[in-house]
Design a protein around this motif. Structure first.
Motif, PDB file in Angstrom:
ATOM      1  N   ALA A 600       0.847  -1.187   0.000  1.00 13.00           N
ATOM      2  CA  ALA A 600       0.000   0.000   0.000  1.00 13.00           C
ATOM      3  C   ALA A 600       0.885   1.239   0.000  1.00 13.00           C
ATOM      4  CB  ALA A 600      -0.904  -0.005   1.224  1.00 13.00           C
ATOM      5  N   ASN A 601       0.406   2.300  -0.624  1.00 15.08           N
ATOM      6  CA  ASN A 601       1.165   3.552  -0.660  1.00 15.08           C
ATOM      7  C   ASN A 601       0.770   4.380   0.568  1.00 15.08           C
ATOM      8  OD1 ASN A 601       2.536   5.906  -1.362  1.00 15.08           O
ATOM      9  ND2 ASN A 601       2.142   5.603  -3.537  1.00 15.08           N
ATOM     10  N   VAL A 602       1.334   4.009   1.703  1.00 14.07           N
ATOM     11  CA  VAL A 602       0.953   4.603   2.984  1.00 14.07           C
ATOM     12  C   VAL A 602       1.357   6.071   3.064  1.00 14.07           C
ATOM     13  CG1 VAL A 602       1.211   4.427   5.485  1.00 14.07           C
ATOM     14  CG2 VAL A 602       1.122   2.353   4.091  1.00 14.07           C
ATOM     15  N   SER A 603       2.527   6.398   2.560  1.00 15.37           N
ATOM     16  CA  SER A 603       3.039   7.767   2.706  1.00 15.37           C
ATOM     17  C   SER A 603       2.139   8.779   2.017  1.00 15.37           C
ATOM     18  CB  SER A 603       4.466   7.856   2.156  1.00 15.37           C
ATOM     19  OG  SER A 603       4.491   7.509   0.778  1.00 15.37           O
ATOM     20  N   LYS A 604       1.684   8.477   0.794  1.00 18.04           N
ATOM     21  CA  LYS A 604       0.833   9.421   0.075  1.00 18.04           C
ATOM     22  C   LYS A 604      -0.538   9.550   0.722  1.00 18.04           C
ATOM     23  CE  LYS A 604       2.829   9.568  -4.549  1.00 18.04           C
ATOM     24  NZ  LYS A 604       2.549   9.531  -5.987  1.00 18.04           N
ATOM     25  N   LEU A 605      -1.065   8.452   1.241  1.00 16.36           N
ATOM     26  CA  LEU A 605      -2.358   8.520   1.910  1.00 16.36           C
ATOM     27  C   LEU A 605      -2.265   9.332   3.200  1.00 16.36           C
ATOM     28  CD1 LEU A 605      -3.671   4.882   1.357  1.00 16.36           C
ATOM     29  CD2 LEU A 605      -4.506   6.973   0.290  1.00 16.36           C
ATOM     30  N   ASN A 606      -1.143   9.225   3.906  1.00 10.58           N
ATOM     31  CA  ASN A 606      -0.945  10.040   5.108  1.00 10.58           C
ATOM     32  C   ASN A 606      -0.861  11.522   4.758  1.00 10.58           C
ATOM     33  OD1 ASN A 606      -0.952   8.288   7.362  1.00 10.58           O
ATOM     34  ND2 ASN A 606       1.048   7.494   6.776  1.00 10.58           N
ATOM     35  N   VAL A 607      -0.154  11.837   3.649  1.00 10.55           N
ATOM     36  CA  VAL A 607      -0.054  13.233   3.213  1.00 10.55           C
ATOM     37  C   VAL A 607      -1.447  13.774   2.876  1.00 10.55           C
ATOM     38  CG1 VAL A 607       0.794  14.751   1.382  1.00 10.55           C
ATOM     39  CG2 VAL A 607       2.317  13.053   2.400  1.00 10.55           C
ATOM     40  N   LEU A 608      -2.249  12.979   2.143  1.00  9.41           N
ATOM     41  CA  LEU A 608      -3.600  13.404   1.778  1.00  9.41           C
ATOM     42  C   LEU A 608      -4.455  13.642   3.016  1.00  9.41           C
ATOM     43  CD1 LEU A 608      -5.803  13.862  -0.394  1.00  9.41           C
ATOM     44  CD2 LEU A 608      -6.278  11.394  -0.275  1.00  9.41           C
ATOM     45  N   ALA A 609      -4.373  12.726   3.992  1.00  7.39           N
ATOM     46  CA  ALA A 609      -5.167  12.868   5.217  1.00  7.39           C
ATOM     47  C   ALA A 609      -4.756  14.117   5.996  1.00  7.39           C
ATOM     48  CB  ALA A 609      -5.011  11.622   6.076  1.00  7.39           C
ATOM     49  N   ASN A 610      -3.462  14.331   6.157  1.00  9.45           N
ATOM     50  CA  ASN A 610      -2.986  15.497   6.907  1.00  9.45           C
ATOM     51  C   ASN A 610      -3.352  16.805   6.208  1.00  9.45           C
ATOM     52  OD1 ASN A 610      -1.848  13.833   8.863  1.00  9.45           O
ATOM     53  ND2 ASN A 610       0.127  13.730   7.804  1.00  9.45           N
ATOM     54  N   LYS A 611      -3.258  16.804   4.886  1.00 19.86           N
ATOM     55  CA  LYS A 611      -3.540  18.016   4.122  1.00 19.86           C
ATOM     56  C   LYS A 611      -5.002  18.424   4.229  1.00 19.86           C
ATOM     57  CE  LYS A 611      -2.963  19.884  -0.565  1.00 19.86           C
ATOM     58  NZ  LYS A 611      -2.541  19.559  -1.950  1.00 19.86           N
ATOM     59  N   THR A 612      -5.893  17.443   4.363  1.00 20.38           N
ATOM     60  CA  THR A 612      -7.336  17.728   4.404  1.00 20.38           C
ATOM     61  C   THR A 612      -7.885  17.718   5.831  1.00 20.38           C
ATOM     62  OG1 THR A 612      -7.825  15.370   4.068  1.00 20.38           O
ATOM     63  CG2 THR A 612      -7.698  16.775   2.098  1.00 20.38           C
ATOM     64  N   ASN A 613      -6.984  17.674   6.845  1.00 22.92           N
ATOM     65  CA  ASN A 613      -7.388  17.655   8.258  1.00 22.92           C
ATOM     66  C   ASN A 613      -8.149  16.384   8.626  1.00 22.92           C
ATOM     67  OD1 ASN A 613      -6.315  20.280   8.793  1.00 22.92           O
ATOM     68  ND2 ASN A 613      -8.132  21.173   7.832  1.00 22.92           N
ATOM     69  N   GLY A 614      -7.788  15.298   7.957  1.00 19.35           N
ATOM     70  CA  GLY A 614      -8.341  13.998   8.319  1.00 19.35           C
ATOM     71  C   GLY A 614      -7.291  13.169   9.035  1.00 19.35           C
ATOM     72  N   MET A 615      -7.463  11.838   8.999  1.00 20.96           N
ATOM     73  CA  MET A 615      -6.511  10.949   9.651  1.00 20.96           C
ATOM     74  C   MET A 615      -6.562   9.587   8.968  1.00 20.96           C
ATOM     75  SD  MET A 615      -6.155  10.188  13.736  1.00 20.96           S
ATOM     76  CE  MET A 615      -6.118  11.947  14.023  1.00 20.96           C
ATOM     77  N   ALA A 616      -5.398   8.960   8.766  1.00 21.11           N
ATOM     78  CA  ALA A 616      -5.315   7.667   8.089  1.00 21.11           C
ATOM     79  C   ALA A 616      -5.298   6.529   9.112  1.00 21.11           C
ATOM     80  CB  ALA A 616      -4.077   7.614   7.204  1.00 21.11           C
TER      81      ALA A 616
END
Length: 675
Positions: A600-616
């Motif tokens: 899984a591409n964990v790093s990009k999903l974490n970046v997306l979550a942090n950028k949108t104020n969510g959480m992975a």
């Protein structure tokens, strides 16, 4: 209700009472119980009529509670199965459906995505492509005015489209990550580059990038085979520091037609994913090239653009020449493109008429229309000193050859001489002129055919801006280059027009759509949309045959064969009402890009979550997602008030009261013998 209206109602009551008493007291001079009843009924009738005339307004306030939306977007691509996460994905979906508190707080809406976004909660994990960025863009367009946190159930691996890591999605994203971060030993063919076309008896270049993911030194062999023959092989050693290799080599083109090859990197015994060790590719070998001349008296960005666009097809070569440079070479070219001709082109037009050669004329602000009008009997343009800019509007009824709308209306306008053009021979308009917001019937791009000679006329310069805009729209030059290529192919061809035209590629990569298009013409060579076309497809490896109908779309017929497995197919297209058919062959290359991933591409999903104020979260801890969404006070129900104003005249029962009172009064008066 306003004070003024209340005063009118009181006054209406007084007037109604006085009229009723006048009728049954002052006239009769006595007041029995019978007359009191009559007076009451008359009061109700008159008061109701006056109320309808006053028409008082009553306001109603309705309070509603609207729950926030929760979007669940599920990755439906084949990589989920490849990573053995399909059951985890289904369990996550079912947990969301069964979670009472989550469903009580949110209106939950389900989507799946792969190549495109679909509004459904049914998953099959069969999509061959993943575009997470496009899915997020589509959701943003739908819910741009709503509070809609998004649960993204995916492995984070994207195969095409913009990088979702830099998405401007404005809703909080909570990825549920399918897969892990474990590092596996792996050999892979990361990329293989080869031209689609090669010339007979030449050698064509192949470039491939080989990658090793591991620490221990390993030995392997890279080979390329066609059929049972090995045409290239090389032994390679990888280690932790030397973990990639770029191979560049050439292969011979010995046979005309489609040649298929298989590139193979010998896998290690401990490899988890061996699908990424093989890539299939194909090259179409041709035995001739098409020479095209662009003739102009001055340099312009359009010239370089046309050369680059036409030469994107390897079987075409373009030369940019001055009029005096082509004089002795005209017969060396299959097509001449005359850019903004003037009197220096005189001998070229004479030679075109003598040799009956096809031509593509591009006119603009520097075109000498006095000269050009003299050189042709097919059309005549008004001669004015003014210039104007025009956008193009696609003619969906254009039927000379199959062409798609490239969203021409989004392209920058072309500059041209102002004035109308008159055609003296039949012409097919491919693009109409659009001036501001007004679409005219005037041609911007037209094709015509007289005495077997084909010609195209483009009334505008700066077409180089169209290719640039097409790249902005499509993230690729290919769509625009295909458009120019089809126009050039039509003009360079001298074959007689047939009633059934089939447009297809010799080979399709397994990752792309397999769409075959066709056009059918009546006996006057006019496009006929009433015909029924059928395609019979035969798999040459299994012998299995499939019959499918074409679907009419705009100015052509289409059939989608993307469901067919990788193989070589023979096909026949038939017009069912007439004895006309066309046969051909194409190959679908086996390649599934979704099988190339190990993690899984964990790093990009974490970046997306942090950028949108969510959480992975990982798939084994998605209960935490539910708790976060339920406890987050940002996602609260919104109370909305709706105020409606009702007029008394809309109340039907008031009319019923009037009718009832009048009827009862009349009946009682008659019953008691009163007039």
């Amino acid at each position: 209700m306003s004070t003024e209206t209340i005063l009118y109602i009181i006054l209406a009551g007084i007037v109604a009472l006085l009229l009723a008493l006048f009728q049954y007291k002052f006239k009769v001079k006595s007041m029995s119980k019978q007359y009191m009843l009559f007076a009451f009924l008359r009061f109700i009738t008159i008061f109701s009529v006056l109320l309808l005339l006053i028409n008082p307004k009553f306001e109603q306030l309705k309070l509603t509670s609207e729950k926030p939306k929760l979007l669940v977007a599920v990755d439906n691509s084949n990589s989920i199965v490849q990573l053995k996460q399909d059951e985890n994905a289904k369990q996550a979906i079912q947990s969301i459906r069964d979670h009472a508190a989550l469903n009580e707080k949110f209106n939950i809406e389900y989507y799946t995505f792969g190549n495109t976004l679909n509004a459904t909660d049914s998953v099959s994990f069969t999509e061959k492509q993943t575009d997470i960025s496009s899915a997020l863009e589509a959701l943003q367009d739908i819910y741009k005015d709503d509070v809609a946190p998004t649960i993204l159930i995916t492995d984070g691996n994207q195969t095409f489209g913009s990088d979702y890591e830099f998405s401007s999605y404005n809703q909080p994203v909570y990825p549920i990550i399918l897969g892990d971060t474990t590092t596996y030993v792996d050999l892979s063919i990361r990329q293989l580059n080869v031209n689609k076309y090669a010339y007979l008896k030449n050698k064509f270049p192949v470039e491939t990038i080989l990658v090793y993911n591991g620490k221990e030194p390993v030995n392997t062999t890279f080979s390329v085979t066609t059929g049972k023959q090995t045409v290239f092989t090389k032994h390679i050693t990888f280690n932790s520091t030397n973990n990639s290799e770029v191979l560049q080599f050439t292969l011979p083109a010995n046979h005309v037609g489609l040649s298929t090859y298989k590139a193979h990197l010998q896998p290690l015994e401990t490899e988890k994913n061996k699908a990424n060790n093989t890539k299939n590719f194909a090259v179409e070998v041709i035995d001739e090239t098409m020479n095209i001349a662009i003739v102009s008296t001055y340099y312009h960005p359009d010239l370089g653009m046309l050369k680059k666009s036409i030469e994107s097809n390897e079987q075409r070569k373009v030369s940019i020449l001055k009029p005096n440079e082509i004089k002795s070479k005209l017969n060396d070219f299959h097509l001449v493109i005359l850019y903004q001709p003037n009197n220096q082109f005189k001998f070229i037009f004479d030679a075109i008429k003598t040799e009956n050669k096809n031509a593509f004329i591009i006119a603009g602000t520097q075109t000498d229309w006095f000269f050009l009008n003299e050189q042709t009997n097919a059309y005549e343009h008004d001669i004015t000193p003014q210039t104007e800019i025009y956008q193009g509007v696609f003619n969906t009824n254009y039927s000379t050859f199959i062409v798609d709308d490239l969203d021409f209306e989004s392209f920058p306008p072309l500059q041209s001489t102002f004035g109308e053009i008159s055609f003296f021979t039949p012409a097919e308009i491919l693009l109409f002129k659009k001036y501001g917001s007004l679409t005219t019937e005037e041609p911007l791009l037209a094709t015509l055919e007289t005495n077997g000679r084909r010609e195209a006329l483009l009334l505008g310069e700066n077409i180089w801006q169209w290719r640039a805009q097409s790249y902005v729209n499509e993230k690729s030059f290919q769509t625009f280059d295909n458009f120019i290529g089809k126009l050039v192919q039509y003009l360079a061809s001298t074959q007689r027009k047939t009633r059934l035209i089939v447009d297809f590629e010799s080979f399709y990569e397994g990752v792309n759509s397999v769409v075959i298009k066709a056009q059918f013409f009546n006996k006057n060579y006019e496009f006929d949309g009433r015909e029924t076309l059928q395609i019979q497809v035969k798999n040459n490896e299994t012998g299995e045959e499939t019959a499918l109908p074409f679907v009419l779309k705009n100015n052509n017929y289409q059939v989608d064969l993307s469901h067919l497995p990788a193989a070589t197919y023979d096909f026949t297209v038939r017009a069912t009402n007439e004895n006309i058919s066309k046969a051909g062959r194409f190959t679908i290359l086996e390649y599934n890009v979704e099988q190339q991933f190990l993690n899984a591409n964990v790093s990009k999903l974490n970046v997306l979550a942090n950028k949108t104020n969510g959480m992975a979260y990982f798939s084994n801890s998605y209960d935490s997602v539910f708790n976060e969404l339920i406890s987050n006070k940002k996602y609260s129900s919104i109370q909305k008030s709706t105020k409606t104003t009702l007029g008394l005249i809309d109340w039907k029962y008031v009319l019923g009261i009037i009718v009832f009172c009048l009827s009862l009064e009349w009946f009682l008066r008659k019953y008691n013998g009163l007039t």
